[in-house]
Design an enzyme around this catalytic site. Structure first.
Site, PDB file in Angstrom:
ATOM      1  N   THR A  51       8.922 -33.480 -14.939  1.00 28.78           N
ATOM      2  CA  THR A  51       9.442 -34.390 -15.967  1.00 28.78           C
ATOM      3  C   THR A  51      10.847 -33.966 -16.376  1.00 28.78           C
ATOM      4  O   THR A  51      11.773 -34.778 -16.399  1.00 28.78           O
ATOM      5  CB  THR A  51       8.487 -34.408 -17.181  1.00 28.78           C
ATOM      6  OG1 THR A  51       7.164 -34.588 -16.699  1.00 28.78           O
ATOM      7  CG2 THR A  51       8.851 -35.512 -18.135  1.00 28.78           C
ATOM      8  N   LYS A  80      13.166 -19.498 -35.628  1.00 31.31           N
ATOM      9  CA  LYS A  80      13.624 -18.993 -36.938  1.00 31.31           C
ATOM     10  C   LYS A  80      13.031 -19.817 -38.081  1.00 31.31           C
ATOM     11  O   LYS A  80      13.358 -19.600 -39.240  1.00 31.31           O
ATOM     12  CB  LYS A  80      15.159 -19.080 -37.022  1.00 31.31           C
ATOM     13  CG  LYS A  80      15.894 -18.328 -35.947  1.00 31.31           C
ATOM     14  CD  LYS A  80      17.406 -18.570 -36.110  1.00 31.31           C
ATOM     15  CE  LYS A  80      18.134 -18.423 -34.802  1.00 31.31           C
ATOM     16  NZ  LYS A  80      19.488 -18.984 -34.858  1.00 31.31           N
ATOM     17  N   HIS A 129       1.981 -39.571 -22.506  1.00 30.75           N
ATOM     18  CA  HIS A 129       3.069 -39.231 -21.569  1.00 30.75           C
ATOM     19  C   HIS A 129       3.480 -40.568 -20.919  1.00 30.75           C
ATOM     20  O   HIS A 129       3.163 -40.837 -19.762  1.00 30.75           O
ATOM     21  CB  HIS A 129       2.526 -38.241 -20.531  1.00 30.75           C
ATOM     22  CG  HIS A 129       3.549 -37.564 -19.682  1.00 30.75           C
ATOM     23  ND1 HIS A 129       4.878 -37.929 -19.640  1.00 30.75           N
ATOM     24  CD2 HIS A 129       3.427 -36.522 -18.803  1.00 30.75           C
ATOM     25  CE1 HIS A 129       5.516 -37.148 -18.787  1.00 30.75           C
ATOM     26  NE2 HIS A 129       4.668 -36.293 -18.270  1.00 30.75           N
TER      27      HIS A 129
END
Ligand code: CP
Length: 304
Positions: A51, A80, A129
């Site tokens: 993909t 983070k 998908h």
């Protein structure tokens, strides 16, 4: 109707689908570079070969550029603590289109809700998908010459496999399709998909016997057991249940086709020469079709 993003397969109607097929055929035959100066970002929080690389190749072939993060889960500022929404707001300032794959269902929709550029869902957890489904349907159309009046066996992990879910949404738009769902009982297709198919008058049955389904099908769509989405011990209960081997291939009709979104593990176990020479084995042609259908989709979303 022109699409602005592609998040769920349900967004595609029959006209969109045939428009994209025609565009893919055109792009296959002649090289066009209409997207010079445009930039595509691939933002992948889960692994991918086909993909991601096919989207990147598609954009480069259309004349555009690509920026990317190497493993966004680990090497983007997500590590983070940055929210997905903030990342999307930032990235959409740097590019013209975002292709996202994420481990959480609904993530692509969240990105699209804040992005200032088009977003394509390249897989959201066990959700959908849609571009895989589009290339699967394009492959069926190219291989058997129609996307109506055929029988398809959807085999393997129907619970966690997002490609099957998106493909069912597309199959519901066409006439005369019969689906045979072949899976262990614990990996059966979910109720929301069955409800959708009933509402769209698509005939389906559920079967655990692979050998009973094989001779009936025009298309055998194999899928991998999604070990990475399972609880401890779940995989051991269902692994190696269904496999296309030289023995089981003998039950597949001579005019049928075997598809697989790939990557495959033990559910395909064929000698290399059979994979290369037997016309029923269509999954590497399916891979190539993915490039052209993704080129068509990017061009559709970005061209004025
Ligand atoms: N079919 C598919 O989504 O393959 P990748 O995981 O390699 O992208």
């Amino acid at each position: 109707m022109k699409l602005s993003c592609l998040i769920e397969a349900q967004q595609l109607d029959v006209a969109n689908i045939f428009f994209l097929f025609a565009k893919a055929e055109e792009l296959r035959k002649k090289q066009e570079r209409p997207l010079q100066g445009k930039i595509l970002t691939t933002l992948f929080y889960e692994p991918s070969t086909r993909t991601r690389l096919s989207f990147e190749s598609a954009m480069l072939r259309l004349g555009g550029g690509v920026i990317s993060t190497e493993n966004a889960k680990e090497f983007s500022s997500a590590i983070k603590g940055e929210s997905l929404e903030d990342t999307a707001r930032v990235v959409s300032k740097y590019c013209d289109i975002i292709v996202i794959r994420h481990y959480e269902e609904g993530s692509a929709k969240r990105v699209a809700s804040v992005s200032s550029v088009p977003v394509i869902n390249a897989g959201d957890g066990a959700g959908q998908h849609p571009t895989q489904a589009l290339l699967d349907l394009y492959t069926i159309w190219r291989e058997i010459g129609r996307i109506e009046h055929f029988t398809i066996a959807l085999v393997g992990d129907l619970k966690y496999g997002r490609t099957v879910r998106s493909l069912c949404y597309l199959l519901g738009k066409f006439h005369g399709i019969k689906i045979i769902f072949v899976s262990p009982a614990s990996l059966a297709i979910k109720e929301d998909i069955k409800d959708y198919l009933q509402r769209h008058s698509v005939g389906f049955e559920e079967e655990t016997n692979f050998y009973k389904a094989l001779p009936q099908a025009d298309i055998i769509y194999m899928t991998r057991i999604q070990k990475e989405r399972m609880q401890e011990g779940e995989y051991e209960m269902v692994k190696n249940r269904y496999s296309i081997t030289s023995e089981s291939l003998a039950f597949v009709r001579t005019d049928a086709r075997v598809l697989h979104p790939l990557p495959h593990t033990e559910e395909i176990s064929l000698p290399l020469d059979v994979e290369e020479k037997d016309p029923r084995i269509a999954y590497f042609r399916e891979v190539e079709n993915g490039l052209y259908i993704r080129m068509a989709l990017i061009a559709h979303l970005l061209e004025k």
